[in-house]
Design a protein around this motif. Sequence first.
Motif, PDB file in Angstrom:
ATOM      1  N   TYR A   1       0.859  -1.179   0.000  1.00  0.00           N
ATOM      2  CA  TYR A   1       0.000   0.000   0.000  1.00  0.00           C
ATOM      3  C   TYR A   1       0.898   1.233   0.000  1.00  0.00           C
ATOM      4  CZ  TYR A   1      -3.652   3.321   0.935  1.00  0.00           C
ATOM      5  OH  TYR A   1      -4.523   4.373   0.816  1.00  0.00           O
ATOM      6  N   PRO A   2       0.681   2.186  -0.916  1.00  0.00           N
ATOM      7  CA  PRO A   2      -0.315   2.193  -1.984  1.00  0.00           C
ATOM      8  C   PRO A   2      -0.147   0.994  -2.933  1.00  0.00           C
ATOM      9  CG  PRO A   2       0.739   4.349  -1.765  1.00  0.00           C
ATOM     10  CD  PRO A   2       1.526   3.399  -0.947  1.00  0.00           C
ATOM     11  N   PRO A   3      -1.222   0.638  -3.663  1.00  0.00           N
ATOM     12  CA  PRO A   3      -1.161  -0.511  -4.575  1.00  0.00           C
ATOM     13  C   PRO A   3      -0.034  -0.372  -5.591  1.00  0.00           C
ATOM     14  CG  PRO A   3      -3.417   0.221  -4.295  1.00  0.00           C
ATOM     15  CD  PRO A   3      -2.555   1.260  -3.645  1.00  0.00           C
ATOM     16  N   LYS A   4       0.598  -1.487  -5.912  1.00  0.00           N
ATOM     17  CA  LYS A   4       1.737  -1.462  -6.827  1.00  0.00           C
ATOM     18  C   LYS A   4       1.354  -0.941  -8.207  1.00  0.00           C
ATOM     19  CE  LYS A   4       1.046  -6.410  -7.685  1.00  0.00           C
ATOM     20  NZ  LYS A   4       1.622  -7.759  -7.505  1.00  0.00           N
ATOM     21  N   GLU A   5       0.107  -1.205  -8.641  1.00  0.00           N
ATOM     22  CA  GLU A   5      -0.333  -0.702  -9.945  1.00  0.00           C
ATOM     23  C   GLU A   5      -0.354   0.825  -9.954  1.00  0.00           C
ATOM     24  OE1 GLU A   5      -2.079  -4.710  -9.147  1.00  0.00           O
ATOM     25  OE2 GLU A   5      -2.177  -2.782  -8.099  1.00  0.00           O
ATOM     26  N   GLU A   6      -0.773   1.395  -8.836  1.00  0.00           N
ATOM     27  CA  GLU A   6      -0.822   2.859  -8.721  1.00  0.00           C
ATOM     28  C   GLU A   6       0.579   3.457  -8.742  1.00  0.00           C
ATOM     29  OE1 GLU A   6      -1.934   5.949  -5.149  1.00  0.00           O
ATOM     30  OE2 GLU A   6      -3.364   4.328  -5.549  1.00  0.00           O
ATOM     31  N   ILE A   7       1.503   2.821  -8.030  1.00  0.00           N
ATOM     32  CA  ILE A   7       2.883   3.312  -7.986  1.00  0.00           C
ATOM     33  C   ILE A   7       3.526   3.208  -9.366  1.00  0.00           C
ATOM     34  CG2 ILE A   7       5.160   2.976  -6.956  1.00  0.00           C
ATOM     35  CD1 ILE A   7       3.738   1.831  -4.498  1.00  0.00           C
ATOM     36  N   GLN A   8       3.249   2.113 -10.063  1.00  0.00           N
ATOM     37  CA  GLN A   8       3.788   1.947 -11.415  1.00  0.00           C
ATOM     38  C   GLN A   8       3.292   3.058 -12.341  1.00  0.00           C
ATOM     39  OE1 GLN A   8       5.890  -0.081 -13.013  1.00  0.00           O
ATOM     40  NE2 GLN A   8       6.357  -1.597 -11.436  1.00  0.00           N
ATOM     41  N   LYS A   9       2.002   3.346 -12.276  1.00  0.00           N
ATOM     42  CA  LYS A   9       1.428   4.376 -13.150  1.00  0.00           C
ATOM     43  C   LYS A   9       2.025   5.746 -12.856  1.00  0.00           C
ATOM     44  CE  LYS A   9      -2.848   4.312 -14.490  1.00  0.00           C
ATOM     45  NZ  LYS A   9      -4.336   4.311 -14.534  1.00  0.00           N
TER      46      LYS A   9
ATOM     47  N   GLU B   1      -4.560  -2.802 -16.454  1.00  0.00           N
ATOM     48  CA  GLU B   1      -4.610  -4.166 -16.979  1.00  0.00           C
ATOM     49  C   GLU B   1      -3.229  -4.632 -17.442  1.00  0.00           C
ATOM     50  OE1 GLU B   1      -6.578  -1.669 -17.867  1.00  0.00           O
ATOM     51  OE2 GLU B   1      -8.460  -2.301 -16.908  1.00  0.00           O
ATOM     52  N   GLY B   2      -2.519  -3.732 -18.115  1.00  0.00           N
ATOM     53  CA  GLY B   2      -1.181  -4.070 -18.593  1.00  0.00           C
ATOM     54  C   GLY B   2      -0.216  -4.321 -17.451  1.00  0.00           C
ATOM     55  N   ILE B   3      -0.306  -3.505 -16.411  1.00  0.00           N
ATOM     56  CA  ILE B   3       0.575  -3.663 -15.254  1.00  0.00           C
ATOM     57  C   ILE B   3       0.285  -4.978 -14.532  1.00  0.00           C
ATOM     58  CG2 ILE B   3       1.152  -2.728 -12.986  1.00  0.00           C
ATOM     59  CD1 ILE B   3       2.397  -1.252 -15.363  1.00  0.00           C
TER      60      ILE B   3
ATOM     61  N   THR C   1      16.081  -4.281 -13.281  1.00  0.00           N
ATOM     62  CA  THR C   1      15.821  -3.623 -14.562  1.00  0.00           C
ATOM     63  C   THR C   1      15.058  -4.569 -15.481  1.00  0.00           C
ATOM     64  OG1 THR C   1      17.769  -2.183 -14.431  1.00  0.00           O
ATOM     65  CG2 THR C   1      16.883  -2.634 -16.629  1.00  0.00           C
ATOM     66  N   HIS C   2      15.481  -5.830 -15.509  1.00  0.00           N
ATOM     67  CA  HIS C   2      14.769  -6.812 -16.336  1.00  0.00           C
ATOM     68  C   HIS C   2      13.370  -7.062 -15.783  1.00  0.00           C
ATOM     69  CE1 HIS C   2      14.309 -10.000 -19.250  1.00  0.00           C
ATOM     70  NE2 HIS C   2      13.911 -10.826 -18.287  1.00  0.00           N
ATOM     71  N   TYR C   3      13.254  -7.122 -14.464  1.00  0.00           N
ATOM     72  CA  TYR C   3      11.954  -7.313 -13.813  1.00  0.00           C
ATOM     73  C   TYR C   3      10.986  -6.201 -14.219  1.00  0.00           C
ATOM     74  CZ  TYR C   3       8.624  -7.900  -9.911  1.00  0.00           C
ATOM     75  OH  TYR C   3       7.500  -8.085  -9.146  1.00  0.00           O
ATOM     76  N   GLU C   4      11.457  -4.964 -14.148  1.00  0.00           N
ATOM     77  CA  GLU C   4      10.615  -3.827 -14.516  1.00  0.00           C
ATOM     78  C   GLU C   4      10.304  -3.828 -16.010  1.00  0.00           C
ATOM     79  OE1 GLU C   4       8.305  -0.400 -14.044  1.00  0.00           O
ATOM     80  OE2 GLU C   4       9.088  -1.833 -12.570  1.00  0.00           O
ATOM     81  N   THR C   5      11.265  -4.245 -16.818  1.00  0.00           N
ATOM     82  CA  THR C   5      11.040  -4.332 -18.263  1.00  0.00           C
ATOM     83  C   THR C   5       9.902  -5.299 -18.574  1.00  0.00           C
ATOM     84  OG1 THR C   5      13.370  -3.840 -18.728  1.00  0.00           O
ATOM     85  CG2 THR C   5      12.110  -4.886 -20.483  1.00  0.00           C
ATOM     86  N   LEU C   6       9.870  -6.431 -17.885  1.00  0.00           N
ATOM     87  CA  LEU C   6       8.799  -7.410 -18.090  1.00  0.00           C
ATOM     88  C   LEU C   6       7.433  -6.828 -17.710  1.00  0.00           C
ATOM     89  CD1 LEU C   6      10.496 -10.656 -16.706  1.00  0.00           C
ATOM     90  CD2 LEU C   6       9.997 -10.121 -19.097  1.00  0.00           C
ATOM     91  N   ILE C   7       7.407  -6.026 -16.668  1.00  0.00           N
ATOM     92  CA  ILE C   7       6.151  -5.402 -16.236  1.00  0.00           C
ATOM     93  C   ILE C   7       5.643  -4.426 -17.293  1.00  0.00           C
ATOM     94  CG2 ILE C   7       5.096  -3.859 -14.526  1.00  0.00           C
ATOM     95  CD1 ILE C   7       7.125  -5.021 -12.484  1.00  0.00           C
ATOM     96  N   LEU C   8       6.536  -3.609 -17.819  1.00  0.00           N
ATOM     97  CA  LEU C   8       6.137  -2.544 -18.743  1.00  0.00           C
ATOM     98  C   LEU C   8       5.892  -3.026 -20.167  1.00  0.00           C
ATOM     99  CD1 LEU C   8       8.633   0.207 -17.518  1.00  0.00           C
ATOM    100  CD2 LEU C   8       6.188   0.058 -17.009  1.00  0.00           C
ATOM    101  N   ARG C   9       6.407  -4.197 -20.512  1.00  0.00           N
ATOM    102  CA  ARG C   9       6.295  -4.695 -21.889  1.00  0.00           C
ATOM    103  C   ARG C   9       4.859  -4.955 -22.328  1.00  0.00           C
ATOM    104  NH1 ARG C   9      11.177  -9.097 -22.529  1.00  0.00           N
ATOM    105  NH2 ARG C   9      12.839  -7.612 -23.064  1.00  0.00           N
ATOM    106  N   GLU C  10       3.968  -5.206 -21.388  1.00  0.00           N
ATOM    107  CA  GLU C  10       2.578  -5.456 -21.766  1.00  0.00           C
ATOM    108  C   GLU C  10       1.978  -4.240 -22.466  1.00  0.00           C
ATOM    109  OE1 GLU C  10       0.592  -8.305 -21.533  1.00  0.00           O
ATOM    110  OE2 GLU C  10       2.577  -9.182 -21.209  1.00  0.00           O
ATOM    111  N   ASP C  11       2.332  -3.050 -22.003  1.00  0.00           N
ATOM    112  CA  ASP C  11       1.849  -1.815 -22.631  1.00  0.00           C
ATOM    113  C   ASP C  11       2.840  -1.253 -23.644  1.00  0.00           C
ATOM    114  OD1 ASP C  11      -0.726  -1.349 -21.405  1.00  0.00           O
ATOM    115  OD2 ASP C  11       0.326  -0.913 -19.540  1.00  0.00           O
TER     116      ASP C  11
END
Length: 235
Positions: A18-26, A39-41, A74-84
């Motif tokens: 908390y805050p939700p990870k999707e919110e922090i990513q955005k 959805e992508g995150i 860095t690779h972990y974050e790349t995998l997260i962002l690749r959906e979008d």
Amino acid sequence: MKFNTVFFDFYNTLATFYPPKEEIQKLSAKKFGLNVTKEGIIKGYLKADEWMSKEIAKKPIRKLSPQDKLSFFTHYETLILREDHPNIDKNLASKIWNNIYAYPTRFKLFDDVKNCLEELKNDKIQIGILSNIEINSSKLLESLNINHLIDFMVTSSEVGKTKPAPEIFIKALNLAKTSPKKTVHIGDQIESDIYGAKNVRIEAILIDRQNLHTNYKESLKINTLNNLKNVLSKI
């Protein structure tokens, strides 16, 4: 009920950020001019977490050098962002991850957790937590006000191995003074939780809170911890 002990994974099973990870990513992506969708995150985290589970089974994060740790996340974050953003630049992904890492967060229990734990304790079921997170377990449980409901917590840093390695499950069994056939493990990761438990003959249940594993059939799957006692009584 044939079980006298229930093991839980911690992150994404009992608690989340908390805050939700999707919110922090955005928020972090937007800071660097990148637009992402919830959805992508969510889909990105599924792939990234599955990759992480396999990698830390080979070598725990705590054993990585600073440079290797930077490359890892860095690779972990790349995998997260690749959906979008399928062609996301790794340097940009690294900057976004560093911003996320610096963001103040805390753990928050899912709404169904306390009631579930209380029901199990009332039935004199032993409750253990098995986690790959590297944190002071006593302080963590106290901060969430569930220390009185948990009999023990075993972390990868204590054992020197990460799930799905059998050592972490065996230590938990020894602490509980029980056998695999009287134990069930519940977690959100197929590799570390389901395969790890099954490898030592512990019954395993996948918790899929966001219904991302739609075709999963390797073990029982649940979406919530509500009515867990009834679920266990029918196995």
